[in-house]
Design a protein around this motif. Sequence first.
Motif, PDB file in Angstrom:
ATOM      1  N   LYS A 120       0.814  -1.202   0.000  1.00  0.00           N
ATOM      2  CA  LYS A 120       0.000   0.000   0.000  1.00  0.00           C
ATOM      3  C   LYS A 120       0.856   1.264   0.000  1.00  0.00           C
ATOM      4  O   LYS A 120       0.381   2.357  -0.306  1.00  0.00           O
ATOM      5  N   GLY A 121       2.108   1.116   0.413  1.00  0.00           N
ATOM      6  CA  GLY A 121       2.949   2.285   0.728  1.00  0.00           C
ATOM      7  C   GLY A 121       3.091   3.324  -0.360  1.00  0.00           C
ATOM      8  O   GLY A 121       3.302   4.499  -0.072  1.00  0.00           O
ATOM      9  N   SER A 122       2.965   2.907  -1.645  1.00  0.00           N
ATOM     10  CA  SER A 122       3.234   3.866  -2.730  1.00  0.00           C
ATOM     11  C   SER A 122       2.005   4.647  -3.172  1.00  0.00           C
ATOM     12  O   SER A 122       2.097   5.448  -4.090  1.00  0.00           O
ATOM     13  N   PHE A 123       0.851   4.421  -2.535  1.00  0.00           N
ATOM     14  CA  PHE A 123      -0.377   4.951  -3.152  1.00  0.00           C
ATOM     15  C   PHE A 123      -0.435   6.478  -3.266  1.00  0.00           C
ATOM     16  O   PHE A 123      -0.924   7.011  -4.248  1.00  0.00           O
ATOM     17  N   ILE A 124       0.071   7.195  -2.291  1.00  0.00           N
ATOM     18  CA  ILE A 124       0.019   8.664  -2.361  1.00  0.00           C
ATOM     19  C   ILE A 124       1.107   9.184  -3.304  1.00  0.00           C
ATOM     20  O   ILE A 124       0.850  10.018  -4.171  1.00  0.00           O
ATOM     21  N   PHE A 125       2.312   8.637  -3.147  1.00  0.00           N
ATOM     22  CA  PHE A 125       3.425   9.021  -4.017  1.00  0.00           C
ATOM     23  C   PHE A 125       3.053   8.776  -5.474  1.00  0.00           C
ATOM     24  O   PHE A 125       3.215   9.646  -6.328  1.00  0.00           O
ATOM     25  N   LEU A 126       2.526   7.596  -5.770  1.00  0.00           N
ATOM     26  CA  LEU A 126       2.189   7.258  -7.148  1.00  0.00           C
ATOM     27  C   LEU A 126       1.136   8.204  -7.706  1.00  0.00           C
ATOM     28  O   LEU A 126       1.238   8.665  -8.839  1.00  0.00           O
ATOM     29  N   ILE A 178       8.213  -0.968 -17.945  1.00  0.00           N
ATOM     30  CA  ILE A 178       7.599  -1.094 -16.621  1.00  0.00           C
ATOM     31  C   ILE A 178       8.376  -0.215 -15.635  1.00  0.00           C
ATOM     32  O   ILE A 178       9.597  -0.348 -15.510  1.00  0.00           O
ATOM     33  N   LEU A 179       7.662   0.666 -14.961  1.00  0.00           N
ATOM     34  CA  LEU A 179       8.269   1.489 -13.917  1.00  0.00           C
ATOM     35  C   LEU A 179       7.630   1.086 -12.588  1.00  0.00           C
ATOM     36  O   LEU A 179       6.466   1.375 -12.328  1.00  0.00           O
ATOM     37  N   LEU A 180       8.426   0.405 -11.778  1.00  0.00           N
ATOM     38  CA  LEU A 180       7.943  -0.086 -10.492  1.00  0.00           C
ATOM     39  C   LEU A 180       8.117   1.025  -9.451  1.00  0.00           C
ATOM     40  O   LEU A 180       9.224   1.533  -9.262  1.00  0.00           O
ATOM     41  N   VAL A 181       7.032   1.408  -8.805  1.00  0.00           N
ATOM     42  CA  VAL A 181       7.079   2.521  -7.850  1.00  0.00           C
ATOM     43  C   VAL A 181       6.950   2.001  -6.420  1.00  0.00           C
ATOM     44  O   VAL A 181       5.976   1.332  -6.069  1.00  0.00           O
ATOM     45  N   GLU A 182       7.960   2.327  -5.619  1.00  0.00           N
ATOM     46  CA  GLU A 182       8.049   1.839  -4.242  1.00  0.00           C
ATOM     47  C   GLU A 182       8.154   3.040  -3.304  1.00  0.00           C
ATOM     48  O   GLU A 182       8.730   4.065  -3.681  1.00  0.00           O
ATOM     49  N   ILE A 224      13.092   1.082 -11.516  1.00  0.00           N
ATOM     50  CA  ILE A 224      12.489   1.354 -10.208  1.00  0.00           C
ATOM     51  C   ILE A 224      12.483   2.850  -9.938  1.00  0.00           C
ATOM     52  O   ILE A 224      13.480   3.532 -10.184  1.00  0.00           O
ATOM     53  N   CYS A 225      11.357   3.322  -9.408  1.00  0.00           N
ATOM     54  CA  CYS A 225      11.280   4.689  -8.889  1.00  0.00           C
ATOM     55  C   CYS A 225      10.902   4.579  -7.419  1.00  0.00           C
ATOM     56  O   CYS A 225       9.838   4.053  -7.084  1.00  0.00           O
ATOM     57  N   ALA A 226      11.801   5.013  -6.544  1.00  0.00           N
ATOM     58  CA  ALA A 226      11.528   4.953  -5.107  1.00  0.00           C
ATOM     59  C   ALA A 226      11.496   6.363  -4.546  1.00  0.00           C
ATOM     60  O   ALA A 226      12.325   7.203  -4.917  1.00  0.00           O
ATOM     61  N   HIS A 247       3.047   3.062  10.249  1.00  0.00           N
ATOM     62  CA  HIS A 247       3.511   2.287  11.393  1.00  0.00           C
ATOM     63  C   HIS A 247       2.278   1.563  11.888  1.00  0.00           C
ATOM     64  O   HIS A 247       1.319   2.213  12.340  1.00  0.00           O
ATOM     65  N   ALA A 248       2.249   0.235  11.744  1.00  0.00           N
ATOM     66  CA  ALA A 248       1.074  -0.565  12.099  1.00  0.00           C
ATOM     67  C   ALA A 248      -0.197   0.010  11.479  1.00  0.00           C
ATOM     68  O   ALA A 248      -1.232   0.123  12.131  1.00  0.00           O
ATOM     69  N   GLU A 249      -0.094   0.399  10.212  1.00  0.00           N
ATOM     70  CA  GLU A 249      -1.208   0.923   9.408  1.00  0.00           C
ATOM     71  C   GLU A 249      -1.642   2.347   9.756  1.00  0.00           C
ATOM     72  O   GLU A 249      -2.544   2.885   9.116  1.00  0.00           O
ATOM     73  N   ASN A 250      -0.997   2.962  10.723  1.00  0.00           N
ATOM     74  CA  ASN A 250      -1.338   4.348  11.041  1.00  0.00           C
ATOM     75  C   ASN A 250      -0.411   5.320  10.304  1.00  0.00           C
ATOM     76  O   ASN A 250       0.671   4.921   9.868  1.00  0.00           O
ATOM     77  N   PHE A 251      -0.843   6.563  10.243  1.00  0.00           N
ATOM     78  CA  PHE A 251      -0.057   7.703   9.728  1.00  0.00           C
ATOM     79  C   PHE A 251       0.074   7.807   8.214  1.00  0.00           C
ATOM     80  O   PHE A 251       0.729   8.715   7.727  1.00  0.00           O
ATOM     81  N   ARG A 252      -0.513   6.858   7.453  1.00  0.00           N
ATOM     82  CA  ARG A 252      -0.327   6.913   5.994  1.00  0.00           C
ATOM     83  C   ARG A 252      -0.845   8.214   5.387  1.00  0.00           C
ATOM     84  O   ARG A 252      -0.364   8.659   4.358  1.00  0.00           O
ATOM     85  N   HIS A 253      -1.837   8.800   6.008  1.00  0.00           N
ATOM     86  CA  HIS A 253      -2.510   9.971   5.440  1.00  0.00           C
ATOM     87  C   HIS A 253      -1.774  11.288   5.646  1.00  0.00           C
ATOM     88  O   HIS A 253      -2.168  12.307   5.068  1.00  0.00           O
ATOM     89  N   LEU A 254      -0.741  11.307   6.463  1.00  0.00           N
ATOM     90  CA  LEU A 254      -0.051  12.577   6.729  1.00  0.00           C
ATOM     91  C   LEU A 254       0.535  13.145   5.432  1.00  0.00           C
ATOM     92  O   LEU A 254       1.156  12.412   4.666  1.00  0.00           O
TER      93      LEU A 254
END
Length: 176
Positions: free
Chosen positions: A45-51, A97-101, A127-129, A162-169
């Motif tokens: 899930k980690g790349s969803f905002i960046f992507l 293919i551009l893999l976004v992490e 890769i794009c990180a 962190h344990a699914e929290n803070f992703r929205h910041l």
Amino acid sequence: MLSSIAELKRVVFDEETIAERVRELGQEITAAYPDGELLVLGLLKGSFIFLSDLVRKIDRPLQVDFLVASSYGEGTVSSGNVRLVYDPETELAGKHILLVEDIIDTGRTLNKLVALLGQRRARSLEICALLHKHAAEHLELEAKFLGFDAPTLFLVGYGLDHAENFRHLPYIASLT
Ligand code: IMP
Ligand code: MG
């Protein structure tokens, strides 16, 4: 319980700094792919905002799909066992293919994914990180596009959890 924003220690990359770097990355990526079909493949899930911010700064035709990788075998520690829980339905053969992490730590997740995706007869694989801790002993494929070198701290926000929290910041902060 570590879920209150007041417990965050400090902002490491603020909203404006991230936006500026994402804009530059979009330009770099646009210039790097003058032709061919481009598939931007976000690792959830980690790349969803960046992507979602990044693709809006890429000025050429592209497709978007996602991968869900599950790492298991050692509990919370990143393990070498990575399997695909969701495999993109989009055809990869013949495409760039551009893999976004979100962040590269030990590099184990990416090493496994690069090996898996390497069998799909893509035209190219890069890769794009957003962040790189430079802690990996060996990377099968270095990130061609990188947002920032990250400090060896546990970071949250802008998709990172962190344990699914803070992703929205909207910024990236350290927990320690
Ligand atoms: P690797 O396989 O060790 O490179 O782990 C990469 C994954 O671990 C990332 O996609 C993140 O989900 C997670 N991760 C690594 N470092 C951090 C961090 O500082 N904050 C949040 N998640 C992290
Ligand atoms: Mg995570």
